[in-house]
Write a protein that holds these residues in place. Sequence first.
Motif, PDB file in Angstrom:
ATOM      1  N   LYS A 502       0.831  -1.242  -0.117  1.00  0.00           N
ATOM      2  CA  LYS A 502       0.006  -0.094   0.145  1.00  0.00           C
ATOM      3  C   LYS A 502       0.770   1.458  -0.029  1.00  0.00           C
ATOM      4  O   LYS A 502       0.356   2.111  -0.683  1.00  0.00           O
ATOM      5  CB  LYS A 502      -0.952   0.015   1.175  1.00  0.00           C
ATOM      6  N   ASP A 527      10.072  -2.300   2.545  1.00  0.00           N
ATOM      7  CA  ASP A 527       9.719  -1.700   1.348  1.00  0.00           C
ATOM      8  C   ASP A 527      10.540  -0.514   0.917  1.00  0.00           C
ATOM      9  O   ASP A 527      11.401   0.007   1.755  1.00  0.00           O
ATOM     10  CB  ASP A 527       8.314  -1.635   1.380  1.00  0.00           C
ATOM     11  N   ILE A 530       7.069   5.082   1.222  1.00  0.00           N
ATOM     12  CA  ILE A 530       7.283   6.401   1.580  1.00  0.00           C
ATOM     13  C   ILE A 530       8.191   6.572   3.123  1.00  0.00           C
ATOM     14  O   ILE A 530       8.410   7.662   3.417  1.00  0.00           O
ATOM     15  CB  ILE A 530       5.795   7.156   1.701  1.00  0.00           C
ATOM     16  N   ILE A 532       8.185   6.317   7.425  1.00  0.00           N
ATOM     17  CA  ILE A 532       7.516   6.853   8.366  1.00  0.00           C
ATOM     18  C   ILE A 532       8.553   7.544   9.202  1.00  0.00           C
ATOM     19  O   ILE A 532       9.780   7.198   9.737  1.00  0.00           O
ATOM     20  CB  ILE A 532       7.088   5.795   9.479  1.00  0.00           C
ATOM     21  N   ILE A 540       2.176   4.331  15.338  1.00  0.00           N
ATOM     22  CA  ILE A 540       1.333   3.666  14.496  1.00  0.00           C
ATOM     23  C   ILE A 540       1.093   2.235  14.916  1.00  0.00           C
ATOM     24  O   ILE A 540       0.061   1.663  14.318  1.00  0.00           O
ATOM     25  CB  ILE A 540       2.313   3.646  13.180  1.00  0.00           C
ATOM     26  N   TYR A 545      -4.631   4.599  14.606  1.00  0.00           N
ATOM     27  CA  TYR A 545      -3.632   5.661  14.423  1.00  0.00           C
ATOM     28  C   TYR A 545      -2.978   5.642  13.012  1.00  0.00           C
ATOM     29  O   TYR A 545      -2.447   4.791  12.550  1.00  0.00           O
ATOM     30  CB  TYR A 545      -2.260   5.600  15.323  1.00  0.00           C
ATOM     31  N   SER A 552      -4.474   6.730   3.829  1.00  0.00           N
ATOM     32  CA  SER A 552      -4.950   5.496   4.274  1.00  0.00           C
ATOM     33  C   SER A 552      -6.460   4.975   4.099  1.00  0.00           C
ATOM     34  O   SER A 552      -6.539   4.161   3.671  1.00  0.00           O
ATOM     35  CB  SER A 552      -4.860   5.602   5.738  1.00  0.00           C
ATOM     36  N   GLY A 557      -7.386   1.573   3.994  1.00  0.00           N
ATOM     37  CA  GLY A 557      -7.025   1.206   5.636  1.00  0.00           C
ATOM     38  C   GLY A 557      -7.886   1.384   6.455  1.00  0.00           C
ATOM     39  O   GLY A 557      -8.703   2.342   6.376  1.00  0.00           O
ATOM     40  N   GLY A 559      -6.423   1.608   9.614  1.00  0.00           N
ATOM     41  CA  GLY A 559      -5.842   2.068  11.096  1.00  0.00           C
ATOM     42  C   GLY A 559      -5.624   1.150  12.257  1.00  0.00           C
ATOM     43  O   GLY A 559      -5.368   1.227  13.398  1.00  0.00           O
ATOM     44  N   LEU A 560      -6.225  -0.191  11.833  1.00  0.00           N
ATOM     45  CA  LEU A 560      -6.199  -1.188  12.903  1.00  0.00           C
ATOM     46  C   LEU A 560      -5.084  -2.338  12.584  1.00  0.00           C
ATOM     47  O   LEU A 560      -4.776  -2.981  13.371  1.00  0.00           O
ATOM     48  CB  LEU A 560      -7.499  -1.924  13.108  1.00  0.00           C
ATOM     49  N   GLY A 561      -4.652  -2.213  11.245  1.00  0.00           N
ATOM     50  CA  GLY A 561      -3.531  -3.466  10.980  1.00  0.00           C
ATOM     51  C   GLY A 561      -2.354  -3.593  11.669  1.00  0.00           C
ATOM     52  O   GLY A 561      -2.105  -4.516  12.150  1.00  0.00           O
ATOM     53  N   LEU A 562      -1.831  -2.421  12.095  1.00  0.00           N
ATOM     54  CA  LEU A 562      -0.293  -2.811  12.798  1.00  0.00           C
ATOM     55  C   LEU A 562      -0.790  -3.233  14.371  1.00  0.00           C
ATOM     56  O   LEU A 562       0.140  -3.843  14.917  1.00  0.00           O
ATOM     57  CB  LEU A 562       0.259  -1.408  12.779  1.00  0.00           C
ATOM     58  N   SER A 563      -1.906  -2.541  14.971  1.00  0.00           N
ATOM     59  CA  SER A 563      -2.079  -2.911  16.333  1.00  0.00           C
ATOM     60  C   SER A 563      -2.627  -4.403  16.282  1.00  0.00           C
ATOM     61  O   SER A 563      -2.148  -4.810  17.236  1.00  0.00           O
ATOM     62  CB  SER A 563      -3.380  -2.326  16.840  1.00  0.00           C
TER      63      SER A 563
HETATM   64  P1  ADP Z   1      -3.947   1.273   7.824  1.00  0.00           P
HETATM   65  O1  ADP Z   1      -4.950   0.490   7.738  1.00  0.00           O
HETATM   66  O2  ADP Z   1      -4.053   2.877   7.690  1.00  0.00           O
HETATM   67  O3  ADP Z   1      -2.824   1.049   7.045  1.00  0.00           O
HETATM   68  P2  ADP Z   1      -2.065   0.263   9.975  1.00  0.00           P
HETATM   69  O4  ADP Z   1      -2.340   0.018  11.323  1.00  0.00           O
HETATM   70  O5  ADP Z   1      -1.717  -0.817   9.137  1.00  0.00           O
HETATM   71  O6  ADP Z   1      -3.480   0.997   9.432  1.00  0.00           O
HETATM   72  O7  ADP Z   1      -1.132   1.410  10.035  1.00  0.00           O
HETATM   73  C1  ADP Z   1      -0.870   2.321  10.544  1.00  0.00           C
HETATM   74  C2  ADP Z   1      -0.426   3.636   9.807  1.00  0.00           C
HETATM   75  O8  ADP Z   1       1.110   3.453   9.832  1.00  0.00           O
HETATM   76  C3  ADP Z   1      -0.825   3.730   8.453  1.00  0.00           C
HETATM   77  O9  ADP Z   1      -2.045   4.559   8.301  1.00  0.00           O
HETATM   78  C4  ADP Z   1       0.485   4.477   7.668  1.00  0.00           C
HETATM   79  O10 ADP Z   1       0.261   5.691   7.986  1.00  0.00           O
HETATM   80  C5  ADP Z   1       1.551   3.777   8.407  1.00  0.00           C
HETATM   81  N1  ADP Z   1       2.288   2.778   7.753  1.00  0.00           N
HETATM   82  C6  ADP Z   1       2.185   1.222   7.920  1.00  0.00           C
HETATM   83  N2  ADP Z   1       2.830   0.547   7.268  1.00  0.00           N
HETATM   84  C7  ADP Z   1       3.541   1.660   6.526  1.00  0.00           C
HETATM   85  C8  ADP Z   1       4.567   1.164   5.498  1.00  0.00           C
HETATM   86  N3  ADP Z   1       5.043   0.158   5.143  1.00  0.00           N
HETATM   87  N4  ADP Z   1       4.948   2.529   5.108  1.00  0.00           N
HETATM   88  C9  ADP Z   1       4.758   3.746   5.371  1.00  0.00           C
HETATM   89  N5  ADP Z   1       3.792   3.845   6.309  1.00  0.00           N
HETATM   90  C10 ADP Z   1       3.012   2.759   6.832  1.00  0.00           C
END
Ligand code: ADP
Length: 597
Positions: A502, A527, A530, A532, A540, A545, A552, A557, A559-563
């Motif tokens: 993404k 990757d 862009i 962070i 994040i 967040y 996103s 997105g 905003g829950l994927g990383l949590s």
């Molecule tokens: P989202 O569904 O918005 O991707 P995530 O919880 O997965 O939510 O990620 C939170 C935020 O972290 C993203 O909105 C993005 O701003 C940042 N992010 C996550 N992965 C990456 C990445 N590989 N490169 C840059 N920014 C990222």
Amino acid sequence: MFKSRFLRRLYAGYVAIIVISTISVGILVSRQVTENAIKEIDHSLAIQAELLAEVAKRALQEIHSGQGIPSYLQETIIKLGQNTESRLTIVTNDGAVIADSRESPQKMDNHAHRPEISSARASGSSTVTRFSDTLQQRMTYRAQQVAEGQTVLGFVRVSLPLTSIDRRLTQLRLTVLFGASIAAVAALLLAFYFAKRFSDPITKLTDIAEAISQGDYSRRIAVTQNDEVGTLASAFNRMARNSEQRVAEITSDRNRLAKIFAGMVEGVIQIDQDQKITLLNHAAAEMLNISATECIGKPIWEETRAKEINDAFEQAINSRKVVKARMHRSSKTDAVVIDIYAAVLNNDADYPIGAVIVLHNVSELDHLERIRRDFVANASHELKTPITAIRGLIETIIDDELMDTSTRKSFTNKIHEQTIRLSSIVSDLMTISRLEGERVETSDKRFDLNEIAKQALASAAANCQDKGLSLKTKLPPQALAITGDPEAIRQLIDNLVDNAIKYTPANGLVSVTLDQEDQLAILTVEDSGIGISPQYQQRIFERFYRVDKARSRELGGTGLGLSIVKNIAEQHGGSVSLRSQPGVGSTFVVTLPIQSG
Ligand code: ADP
């Protein structure tokens, strides 16, 4: 010998009784003996006078008949007088002395008016004590009339010097004194023996009572007597044993309470009616950042400087109810939130004698509560956005009956997009709720991480291709056994790879590596996207967040994927970390423990 005061007093009592009774008995005996001795002397003088009267009668008859004084008389009297201590005298009726055992009768004057002779003339016999002019000393005289029918022939007189009587009496008194002294000494020795025998167990009882009063409960008295003192000693031993037992129980209870008190997570403070601290446990000292020992006895306000605590216990004392308050303090690292419970302490008469304050550190709870509130607000907001959009679009379609087909198609496509978005949010929320709620069920399967990674990368390859990205993968030849939930791990990989795709523009590179380091599986998703900025790198992983919300959303997105990733990694005993540089790319590294054997 007389160390014991009790023995001293007891013995002093005995001595007083013995001395008083010895003296009284001594005086009484001595008087009685003196009286008896005097009576005996009188009696003896009377007998001697009777005998002398018999001897003198013939001589006095001869004189009366005019024959003159017999020549043998004086000699006989002297002989008789030698055998006794007494002085013997024969006097004629007209008072002339005709014989005397100590003096020559010629030298002696007329005795007619001597008191004893006068009395004997009147009453037959008499005893008189008086000074003797002849012998120049005090004497006792016994005079007796010598008569023939009615005719008084003369008088005989037996006398004894008082010194002789006194000597005899003194001897008697000395004997009494000697006897009394021996009896007194014997009585004093016996009294000492009995007093000691009686006082010794009592002295021991006193010593042991003293020791017990000073906290030495181990002492016991040897019970040797079968009387009241023995019973008292046994009762005392029983009492000491019971006291020892009770003190041990109280000490153990107190220690247990002190341990509970010290080990309590809640802070506890007790204050007296002067608002001085009487008790403060370790937790309270830590919460208020004061010393648990130095503050005892000091006013609570001076020590804590916490207005909330002061207000709480004052309110509690006034209202006599448990008062709850909250206090905020900031420590070096965190904001601390403390709940205060203050209750009044009453004595038996229901009069307030202080207060007890319980402090409960609710910072964690407060933090969780805030997270929960934020989560609910965020989730509602996230759900509301697509719902509002869908509603607006549907209402427009309903209202505009004449809407052309291409606009309607575009609207329904948008509704479809928003529905997908809604579905993603709901699905992510459900995943979070499942991960948080069913922790146990996730950890009971054993599977190959390598295999899961292969499956995830197969579907990622198509996405990369669609977006014009190169996908580079490097997987180990061996299987990596993991225990847990394979579906969750699959989601972890998917989320990281999806994000990499993404947030990486076309022609970029996505690289996935799986490796083994000792007992850890290392999954690296890199990757050339862009990136962070450092200030967002911690945040994040928080729910909802996003660094750039619009982007996103546009990319689908939630905003829950990383949590979710962080949650899954931690549930499997692993962790997730991030290295990233804006404009260069990001690298997410997940470590998971490998099950050996
Ligand atoms: P989202 O569904 O918005 O991707 P995530 O919880 O997965 O939510 O990620 C939170 C935020 O972290 C993203 O909105 C993005 O701003 C940042 N992010 C996550 N992965 C990456 C990445 N590989 N490169 C840059 N920014 C990222």
